[in-house]
Structure formats: C-alpha cells, structure tokens
Design a protein around this motif. Structure first.
Motif, mmCIF file in Angstrom:
data_model
loop_
_atom_site.group_PDB
_atom_site.id
_atom_site.type_symbol
_atom_site.label_atom_id
_atom_site.label_comp_id
_atom_site.label_asym_id
_atom_site.label_seq_id
_atom_site.Cartn_x
_atom_site.Cartn_y
_atom_site.Cartn_z
ATOM 1 N N ALA A 243 9.500 7.038 6.663
ATOM 2 C CA ALA A 243 8.582 7.526 5.897
ATOM 3 C C ALA A 243 8.540 6.624 4.755
ATOM 4 O O ALA A 243 9.812 6.381 4.056
ATOM 5 C CB ALA A 243 8.799 9.168 5.858
ATOM 6 N N ILE A 244 7.240 6.396 4.277
ATOM 7 C CA ILE A 244 7.284 5.215 3.212
ATOM 8 C C ILE A 244 6.080 6.442 2.441
ATOM 9 O O ILE A 244 5.023 6.431 2.290
ATOM 10 C CB ILE A 244 6.622 3.531 3.216
ATOM 11 N N ASN A 245 6.519 5.929 1.219
ATOM 12 C CA ASN A 245 5.542 6.961 0.067
ATOM 13 C C ASN A 245 5.765 5.408 -0.903
ATOM 14 O O ASN A 245 6.463 4.914 -1.283
ATOM 15 C CB ASN A 245 6.647 8.070 -0.923
ATOM 16 N N ILE A 246 4.043 5.296 -1.548
ATOM 17 C CA ILE A 246 4.695 3.913 -2.648
ATOM 18 C C ILE A 246 3.682 4.835 -4.271
ATOM 19 O O ILE A 246 2.380 5.424 -3.848
ATOM 20 C CB ILE A 246 3.275 2.987 -1.466
ATOM 21 N N GLU A 247 3.802 4.212 -4.845
ATOM 22 C CA GLU A 247 2.979 4.773 -6.211
ATOM 23 C C GLU A 247 2.089 2.553 -6.370
ATOM 24 O O GLU A 247 2.759 1.946 -6.764
ATOM 25 C CB GLU A 247 4.083 4.833 -7.181
ATOM 26 N N THR A 248 1.027 2.810 -6.143
ATOM 27 C CA THR A 248 0.276 1.813 -7.112
ATOM 28 C C THR A 248 -0.190 1.222 -8.282
ATOM 29 O O THR A 248 -0.356 2.742 -8.912
ATOM 30 C CB THR A 248 -0.236 1.548 -5.962
ATOM 31 N N GLU A 249 -0.719 0.817 -9.034
ATOM 32 C CA GLU A 249 -1.369 0.844 -10.876
ATOM 33 C C GLU A 249 -2.571 1.208 -10.460
ATOM 34 O O GLU A 249 -3.164 2.036 -11.198
ATOM 35 C CB GLU A 249 -1.379 -1.343 -10.358
ATOM 36 N N ARG A 250 -2.872 0.466 -8.838
ATOM 37 C CA ARG A 250 -4.713 0.991 -8.713
ATOM 38 C C ARG A 250 -4.937 2.008 -8.158
ATOM 39 O O ARG A 250 -3.938 1.879 -6.943
ATOM 40 C CB ARG A 250 -5.702 0.046 -8.807
ATOM 41 N N LYS A 251 -5.127 2.733 -8.252
ATOM 42 C CA LYS A 251 -5.224 4.050 -7.296
ATOM 43 C C LYS A 251 -5.815 3.377 -5.819
ATOM 44 O O LYS A 251 -7.235 2.868 -6.056
ATOM 45 C CB LYS A 251 -6.123 5.182 -7.710
ATOM 46 N N LEU A 252 -5.359 4.258 -4.548
ATOM 47 C CA LEU A 252 -5.917 3.622 -3.626
ATOM 48 C C LEU A 252 -5.840 5.223 -2.709
ATOM 49 O O LEU A 252 -5.686 5.694 -2.549
ATOM 50 C CB LEU A 252 -4.530 2.934 -2.665
ATOM 51 N N SER A 253 -7.885 5.710 -2.190
ATOM 52 C CA SER A 253 -7.602 6.618 -1.316
ATOM 53 C C SER A 253 -7.108 6.720 -0.301
ATOM 54 O O SER A 253 -6.636 5.530 0.277
ATOM 55 C CB SER A 253 -9.203 6.740 -1.637
ATOM 56 N N ALA A 254 -6.777 7.508 1.012
ATOM 57 C CA ALA A 254 -6.610 7.186 1.791
ATOM 58 C C ALA A 254 -7.464 7.080 2.753
ATOM 59 O O ALA A 254 -7.101 5.465 3.813
ATOM 60 C CB ALA A 254 -6.027 8.876 2.252
ATOM 61 N N ALA A 255 -8.702 6.844 2.891
ATOM 62 C CA ALA A 255 -10.034 6.369 3.422
ATOM 63 C C ALA A 255 -9.657 4.463 3.160
ATOM 64 O O ALA A 255 -9.455 3.700 3.926
ATOM 65 C CB ALA A 255 -11.025 6.610 2.945
ATOM 66 N N GLU A 256 -9.600 3.963 1.820
ATOM 67 C CA GLU A 256 -9.958 2.713 1.426
ATOM 68 C C GLU A 256 -8.208 1.838 2.286
ATOM 69 O O GLU A 256 -8.790 1.048 2.226
ATOM 70 C CB GLU A 256 -9.499 2.256 -0.496
ATOM 71 N N ALA A 257 -7.101 3.031 1.680
ATOM 72 C CA ALA A 257 -6.369 2.017 2.214
ATOM 73 C C ALA A 257 -6.310 1.785 4.337
ATOM 74 O O ALA A 257 -5.458 0.850 4.348
ATOM 75 C CB ALA A 257 -5.101 2.821 2.421
ATOM 76 N N ARG A 258 -6.815 3.027 4.769
ATOM 77 C CA ARG A 258 -6.988 3.057 6.439
ATOM 78 C C ARG A 258 -7.970 1.695 6.641
ATOM 79 O O ARG A 258 -7.605 1.160 6.900
ATOM 80 C CB ARG A 258 -7.253 3.932 6.489
ATOM 81 N N GLU A 259 -8.760 1.584 5.297
ATOM 82 C CA GLU A 259 -9.297 0.587 5.786
ATOM 83 C C GLU A 259 -8.906 -0.504 5.547
ATOM 84 O O GLU A 259 -9.265 -1.738 6.597
ATOM 85 C CB GLU A 259 -11.176 0.702 5.185
ATOM 86 N N ILE A 260 -8.319 -1.045 4.493
ATOM 87 C CA ILE A 260 -7.520 -1.949 4.360
ATOM 88 C C ILE A 260 -6.376 -2.580 5.310
ATOM 89 O O ILE A 260 -6.676 -3.670 5.887
ATOM 90 C CB ILE A 260 -6.256 -1.921 2.782
ATOM 91 N N LEU A 261 -5.856 -1.307 5.866
ATOM 92 C CA LEU A 261 -4.962 -1.654 7.122
ATOM 93 C C LEU A 261 -6.069 -1.917 8.406
ATOM 94 O O LEU A 261 -5.053 -2.362 8.907
ATOM 95 C CB LEU A 261 -4.125 -0.371 7.122
ATOM 96 N N ARG A 262 -6.941 -1.240 8.736
ATOM 97 C CA ARG A 262 -7.471 -2.097 9.783
ATOM 98 C C ARG A 262 -7.909 -3.284 9.775
ATOM 99 O O ARG A 262 -7.592 -3.739 11.048
ATOM 100 C CB ARG A 262 -8.989 -1.181 10.019
ATOM 101 N N HIS A 263 -7.794 -4.099 8.959
ATOM 102 C CA HIS A 263 -8.460 -5.525 9.034
ATOM 103 C C HIS A 263 -7.012 -6.296 9.062
ATOM 104 O O HIS A 263 -7.297 -7.292 8.765
ATOM 105 C CB HIS A 263 -9.446 -6.369 8.189
ATOM 106 N N ALA A 264 -5.801 -5.347 8.900
ATOM 107 C CA ALA A 264 -4.617 -6.743 8.373
ATOM 108 C C ALA A 264 -3.837 -7.339 8.947
ATOM 109 O O ALA A 264 -4.054 -6.321 10.643
ATOM 110 C CB ALA A 264 -3.509 -5.171 7.409
#
Length: 335
Positions: A243-264
């Motif tokens: 179970a991972i919790n992260i804090e980023t400098e720029r806000k990432l929405s869940a939808a954007e994170a999901r899309e990034i990870l789909r192409h990772a």
C-alpha cells in the motif's frame, strides 16, 4: 546470435526461478554451470532438456564464465570479486553491493542506463523495492515525487524455502489444534502477521525498511525524496503486496496517473473498484508484471495519491529482474 557461458550461484528458490526465467526468455546460453555449497554439490538439475550436476562454488569455478548470476546469500561477498577477476560480469541478488557507490543498482524499467557504468558487478535491488519503483518511476517522471509512505505485505517465500515449509506445517498444526513452535520466524506465521522483516536498526526501522528508502533514492538519483516504510510478513506463499501513498510537486489526478501507468513498461493496471477489480497475489504469482490498482487521490493531501501494488517477488522481485539486466548487457554490448 552470440552465446554466453553462464554460471548460477545458488540453487534455492531464486536459483530455481532463474533457471525457469532463462529458459522462458530463451537466453543465449552456450554453457551453463550450476554452483552451490558443498552440501548441494553433486545433485542433478534439469535445464532445457539436459541434466546438469551442481558443483561446489570455488574461485576457480568462474574460469571461462561470461556472466555469473548470484542468487543471494553469503556467496556474493565471498566469490563475486573472484568471478570478476576471472572475466565474468556479476549480477548479484544479495544486499552486499546495493549501496556501494561503485556498483550500479538497476531495475531495467527504471534506470537501464546505469548498467553502462558497471565495473564488473551490478546489483539487483531488494524485491519489495523493485516492484515499488517500477510503479512509481513513471509518476515521478511526470510530477516529481516528494514523499513516499509504503506499507508492505510480504509473502513467506521472500524468506526462502524453509519459511514456505514452515507456513505449510503451521497451518496444518493450527487446523489440527496442535502446538506450534516457530523455527524460521520469531513467532507463529500461520494465521498471523509479523511486523518485522530483518533486524531492527538504531532508528527502530528494520533493515528491510531502510533498504526500500536507500535503494529507491539511489535508483531515482534523488536523495531528497522523503520515504518511510513499514514491512510486514504475511501468511501467504507468493507475491508481495504494497500500500503506497505518494505526494508529488505537481498534482496528479487519479485518471492521469492511471493513464500514465497504462503506458508504463512492466506495469499492468488492474483498477476497477466498481467491479471489484484490483491487484491480488493470486493474479500476480508466476507473472513478471507489476500490478497496480486502487489508484485514488489522497483526501488528506492536495497533491497525494494512493496505490496498491502487487508483484511476484521471486520473479520480477529477483530472478526476472536479474535476467532483464543480463539482456541489457547484451543490448549495450557490455558483456
């Protein structure tokens, strides 16, 4: 295709999985040596339709070897440099060299270029670190991670075959109302959780927890990331969960994170809560991918994200990652 003389040092769970992965990925092996302790020497092992006899590990056993895959344990400290002196490139699964500034620590999906500055030894990271960084590096590249909080749920196979056997025995003893006497673990593991993996250090974190901190910083080339880990042994056979919790400098929405990870690379997004789709060890076991789900924005932090990450620690967390490093060496003509 050029072929290579390969030695595998260690015949336990990781050593056996190395053989499986080498065969599956059709690694170009010219000659194979299986090396282990004197206790295992003389045993027979089948690989790719041939039978091999395990030999005792000695310094001279690495003569003529191009690539030595160390499956972990004390052998690395004793024999890795001897292997390099005899012309082999060493990929080491132990913790011996991971934080050595002269040794690259590599996950191919995360920092493949680091193999190019090796001086004979390349370290394979800790299993729990590997799956975490595969999931987080694409998000780090997109929005720069400032802070990571991770809690792990680690399978008993991470402690070796004896630990797996102990879970089987204890489960039977528990169901039969028999007395349970722990041997491998400090407490009963069947129907229990143990919030300690490896020894405690002066800061009251365990060695396993600090591996996740220090190894992540090294591979991300960023010593400023704030990281805190809690590692827990759980009574399952295979695949670690986190179970991972992260804090980023720029806000990432869940939808954007999901899309990034789909192409990772190396990632499978398994994330549809409405349909009860999320990562679990039963899906990731005997697979090489890192499964990511439960992706959601952290309601306690404006730039926070929560994820649940699961991977087979014997494969991607050890053997597969080591073989992928070997494939990088071939790709970059470094062996």
């Amino acid at each position: 295709m050029k072929q290579y003389n390969v030695a595998i040092v260690g015949t336990g769970a990781v050593g056996q999985t190395l053989l499986e992965v080498l065969a599956e990925r059709n690694f170009p092996i010219k000659d194979l040596k299986l090396l282990a302790t004197q206790r295992s020497a003389g045993k027979k092992v089948s690989f790719a339709g041939k039978e091999y006899t395990i030999a005792e590990t000695t310094e001279d056993a690495f003569q003529g070897v191009d690539l030595a895959l160390f499956a972990g344990g004390a052998a690395s400290k004793k024999f890795a440099h001897a292997a390099v002196e005899r012309g082999a490139v060493v990929i080491d699964n132990s913790s011996t060299f991971r934080l050595d500034p002269e040794v690259p620590l590599v996950v191919p999906e995360v920092n493949p270029e680091d193999v190019k500055w090796h001086k004979g030894i390349i370290a394979n990271p800790n299993c729990s670190t590997i799956q975490m960084v595969v999931a987080l590096k694409p998000l780090h590249d997109a929005a720069k991670i400032k802070r990571i909080i991770v809690s792990t749920y680690q399978a008993v196979s991470g402690a070796g075959q004896e630990a797996m056997d102990e879970l089987v025995v204890q489960t039977k003893q528990f169901l039969n109302s028999e007395k349970i006497e722990p041997v491998v673990f400090p407490y009963q593991i069947a129907y229990n959780l143990i919030p300690q993996i490896d020894v405690f250090l002066e800061n009251d974190y365990t060695k396993e927890e600090m591996k996740m901190v220090n190894e992540t910083r090294k591979m991300f080339h960023d010593q400023e990331i704030a990281i805190s880990a809690t590692t827990v042994r759980v009574p399952i056979m295979r695949s670690h969960s986190e179970a991972i919790n992260i804090e980023t400098e720029r806000k990432l929405s869940a939808a954007e994170a999901r899309e990034i990870l789909r192409h990772a690379p190396g990632v499978v997004v398994h994330d549809n809560p409405a349909e009860k789709i999320y990562p679990m060890p039963i899906f990731s076991s005997n697979r090489d991918e890192v499964f990511v789900g439960r992706i959601r924005e952290d309601i306690s932090c404006s730039n926070g994200l929560c994820l649940f990450v699961v991977a087979d620690q014997l494969r991607k967390g050890a053997a597969t990652n080591a073989v992928q490093i070997a494939e990088l060496l071939i790709k970059y003509e470094l062996i």
